[in-house]
Design an enzyme around this catalytic site. Structure first.
Site, short mmCIF file in Angstrom:
data_model
loop_
_atom_site.label_atom_id
_atom_site.label_comp_id
_atom_site.label_asym_id
_atom_site.label_seq_id
_atom_site.Cartn_x
_atom_site.Cartn_y
_atom_site.Cartn_z
N HIS A 142 38.23 38.03 47.10
CA HIS A 142 37.56 36.84 46.59
C HIS A 142 38.06 35.55 47.22
O HIS A 142 39.21 35.43 47.64
CB HIS A 142 37.57 36.77 45.05
CG HIS A 142 38.92 36.68 44.41
ND1 HIS A 142 39.53 35.47 44.16
CD2 HIS A 142 39.76 37.63 43.94
CE1 HIS A 142 40.68 35.68 43.55
NE2 HIS A 142 40.86 36.99 43.41
N ASP A 144 37.69 32.36 45.70
CA ASP A 144 38.19 31.32 44.79
C ASP A 144 39.62 31.59 44.35
O ASP A 144 40.13 32.71 44.45
CB ASP A 144 37.25 31.16 43.57
CG ASP A 144 37.16 32.41 42.71
OD1 ASP A 144 37.27 33.53 43.25
OD2 ASP A 144 36.99 32.28 41.49
N ASP A 175 46.70 35.91 46.02
CA ASP A 175 45.52 36.14 45.16
C ASP A 175 44.44 35.15 45.56
O ASP A 175 44.37 34.09 45.00
CB ASP A 175 45.93 35.99 43.70
CG ASP A 175 44.78 36.19 42.71
OD1 ASP A 175 43.74 36.73 43.11
OD2 ASP A 175 44.93 35.79 41.54
N GLU A 209 35.37 34.96 41.27
CA GLU A 209 36.10 36.04 40.60
C GLU A 209 36.94 35.53 39.44
O GLU A 209 37.02 36.15 38.39
CB GLU A 209 36.99 36.79 41.60
CG GLU A 209 37.61 38.08 41.07
CD GLU A 209 38.89 37.89 40.26
OE1 GLU A 209 39.28 38.82 39.53
OE2 GLU A 209 39.50 36.80 40.33
N GLU A 210 37.58 34.38 39.63
CA GLU A 210 38.50 33.87 38.61
C GLU A 210 37.76 33.35 37.37
O GLU A 210 38.39 33.00 36.38
CB GLU A 210 39.40 32.76 39.19
CG GLU A 210 40.33 33.23 40.31
CD GLU A 210 41.44 34.19 39.84
OE1 GLU A 210 41.47 34.53 38.66
OE2 GLU A 210 42.25 34.59 40.69
N ASP A 236 39.42 47.01 46.13
CA ASP A 236 39.54 45.58 45.80
C ASP A 236 41.02 45.24 45.61
O ASP A 236 41.88 46.12 45.66
CB ASP A 236 38.74 45.31 44.51
CG ASP A 236 38.44 43.82 44.28
OD1 ASP A 236 38.86 42.97 45.08
OD2 ASP A 236 37.77 43.52 43.27
N HIS A 482 49.15 33.49 39.80
CA HIS A 482 48.64 32.40 38.94
C HIS A 482 49.76 31.45 38.54
O HIS A 482 49.55 30.58 37.70
CB HIS A 482 47.95 32.92 37.66
CG HIS A 482 46.66 33.64 37.93
ND1 HIS A 482 45.77 33.97 36.93
CD2 HIS A 482 46.10 34.10 39.07
CE1 HIS A 482 44.74 34.61 37.44
NE2 HIS A 482 44.91 34.70 38.75
#
Ligand SMILES: CC/C=C\C/C=C\C/C=C\C/C=C\C/C=C\C/C=C\CCC(=O)O
Ligand SMILES: N[C@@H](Cc1ccccc1)C(=O)O
Ligand SMILES: [Zn+2]
Ligand SMILES: [Zn+2]
Length: 522
Positions: A142, A144, A175, A209-210, A236, A482
């Site tokens: 992803h 984002d 990520d 995705e987020e 993934d 994160h």
């Protein structure tokens, strides 16, 4: 009966109880010992028996190293942040599109590659195979990222891609721009070397995705469904190679996510008549709600360790633990209650033990002198494989145990189905072989992904979804996810490119080698 006679009887009964207890314990331990010794370490695959293919190898020279690192840093510097369910940085998403075309000119111009935009900012690539009868597979990543602010304590600004001691710092370095850039850079190099796949494959890059993948991944799935596509497997982001993170494990382990936890967003609300703060009721909506939230935090969901695929993880890893632990790990049927209590001490391993409960919003009050009529809280639950949304909701209602607190399910989904990991599971075995070729000291084991990924939208296109990327995680690294100081070493990023470069070629075999008649090494 005399007093001494009855004493004798009691003594005899006790003797029988104790000896049968001893026999039971002995029996359990014998079974456990046999299981420990008969563990099939390699789960059936002999690498030597793989179909011969003439794989191209990737030796990265000085010039390529500079180029691939410059590309990666540029990707990190574009702040493709998803702020909230409705707010994304669309300017950055457009810039990212332009950047990809510039960084990977061969991917975007090759006659083997068909590219299209989906949902405005997501990308779908189809790389045509020379043998159309081979079922295609799909790689996902992803674009984002979650927000980041330097003032939280970053050592380098989060969108600077600054290199410190061999690590590139920035939001998205693990990520998930490492996977995204790794996949495209690998494809760019393969095409430049004249590679043409036998088995066709798709690459999907979601832009949201987020925030649940509603416009990105879900539209990609819609497009593929319309075209009647079925996929051999999907790979993934998700679990990684962990080194020194699993307590007691000697050496690194690559955990491949066969499933991911479910999720529920639950709203708690208390509604009362408003009034003047000078004559308050004994309990306010805030007090009632606070008590409910406290009850949820004081009463975590039940331990379920060993009731889902996480049991398999330890059975596969058992031979890499030193003796007393080896015995425990290969006999979760006996020891999972004990192991659960060790794992639940840390947030990252606790996530594998149970459905987790996180209170993420708490709102109430309008004015200092008004009794608030409404108090609301949101709870984010990540559901263990052995539970469902419904069961979790029932437990919440029981735990709150107060009719005045309204408990509503906002949205949620059950834990994902469990993909195959046996000798016949193509995706699993290809990922495993690719990891072992590149990192011979790593133990590969099935695992369960504790976060959610875009791949969960692909369940109608394939039964086999794997969540894995070959990023190395050492103690302290899970917190970067994160969190602050998200980073990847330049060496590891290069390894990721080589990994995808080899994986794509490994997928060209027509079928997996015949399973070895499962020989147990005694
Ligand atoms: C039984 C396990 C014991 C110890 C823990 C072992 C390994 C865990 C290692 C790493 C886990 C850390 C981070 C991964 C967490 C979530 C990532 C999954 C999906 C991310 C989705 C996203 O946010 O974009
Ligand atoms: N990757 C995100 C997916 C998600 C988005 C939005 C809400 C909840 C979850 C996560 O696991 O946290
Ligand atoms: Zn991610
Ligand atoms: Zn994320």
């Amino acid at each position: 009966m005399t007093e001494s006679g009855s004493k004798l009887r009691i003594f005899k009964i006790l003797k029988i109880i104790i000896s049968s207890l001893l026999i039971t314990v002995l029996l359990l331990f014998t079974i456990a010992a046999i299981r420990t010794l008969s563990l099939d370490v390699n789960a059936g695959l002999q690498l030597a028996h793989w179909e011969k293919t003439n794989n191209k190898s990737l030796v990265i020279d000085h010039h390529q190293r500079e180029e691939l690192l410059a590309n990666f840093k540029e990707a990190i510097r574009i702040p493709t942040v998803s702020f909230s369910n409705t707010e994304s940085n669309t300017t950055a998403l457009l810039e990212f599109d332009r950047f990809l075309r510039k960084a990977f000119p061969t991917v975007f111009s090759s006659s083997l590659v068909h590219h299209e935009l989906v949902g405005n900012y997501s990308h779908l690539f189809w790389v045509k195979g020379s043998q159309p009868e081979l079922v295609p597979y799909m790689l996902l990543a992803h674009i984002d990222v979650v927000p980041a602010s330097e003032s939280d304590g970053w050592e380098a600004p989060p969108f600077s891609a600054k290199e410190i001691d061999g690590f590139i710092y920035g939001r998205g370095t693990i990520d998930d721009k490492n996977s995204l850039m790794g996949i495209l850079q690998a494809l760019e190099y393969l095409l430049l070397k004249g590679y043409a796949p036998r088995r066709g494959f798709y690459i999907g890059l979601g832009h949201d995705e987020e925030i649940n993948g509603l416009n990105g991944a879900m539209n990609i799935v819609r497009v593929l469904k319309q075209r009647g596509v079925q996929l051999l497997f999907v790979m993934d982001e998700g679990l990684t190679i962990s080194d020194g993170i699993i307590p007691g494990l000697e050496g690194p382990a690559a955990l491949i996510g066969l499933s991911e936890k479910g999720q529920a967003a639950v709203k708690l609300s208390v509604s009362v008549a408003p009034g003047h703060a000078s004559m308050p009721p004994r309990e306010t909506s805030i007090g009632i709600l606070a008590t409910a939230v406290k009850r949820l935090e004081d009463n975590p969901m039940p331990r379920l360790f060993g009731y889902g695929p996480e049991g398999d993880t330890f059975e596969h890893l058992a031979h890499k633990f030193s003796f007393p632990l080896k015995f425990i790990m290969s006999n979760l049927w006996l020891f999972s209650p004990l192991l659960s209590r060790i794992l639940e001490r840390k947030p990252v391993s606790n996530a594998f033990v149970r459905t987790t409960t996180a209170v993420t919003f708490f709102n109430a009050g309008v004015k200092i002198n008004v009794i608030p009529s409404l108090a609301e809280a949101y709870v984010n639950l990540r559901i263990h494989s052995a539970q469902s949304v419904e069961e979790v909701l029932d437990i919440i209602k029981d735990t709150v145990g107060d009719q005045r607190v309204k408990v509503e399910l906002v949205d949620g989904f059950d834990p994902l189905p469990i993909s195959g990991a046996d000798e016949k599971a193509f995706g699993f075995q290809i990922i495993k072989k690719t990891v072992l070729d590149l990192f011979p000291t790593v133990t590969v084991a099935p695992g369960i992904c504790i976060g959610n990924t875009d791949s969960r939208h692909f369940v109608d296109l394939t039964k086999n979804i794997y969540r894995f990327s070959p990023a190395w995680f050492k103690p302290g690294d899970p917190e970067r996810f994160h969190g602050i100081n998200e980073r990847i070493s330049t060496k590891n990023y290069e390894e990721m490119i080589v990994f995808y470069f080899n994986l794509i070629q490994n997928c060209d075999i027509r079928k997996l080698p015949e399973p070895h008649s499962s020989v147990h090494e005694l």
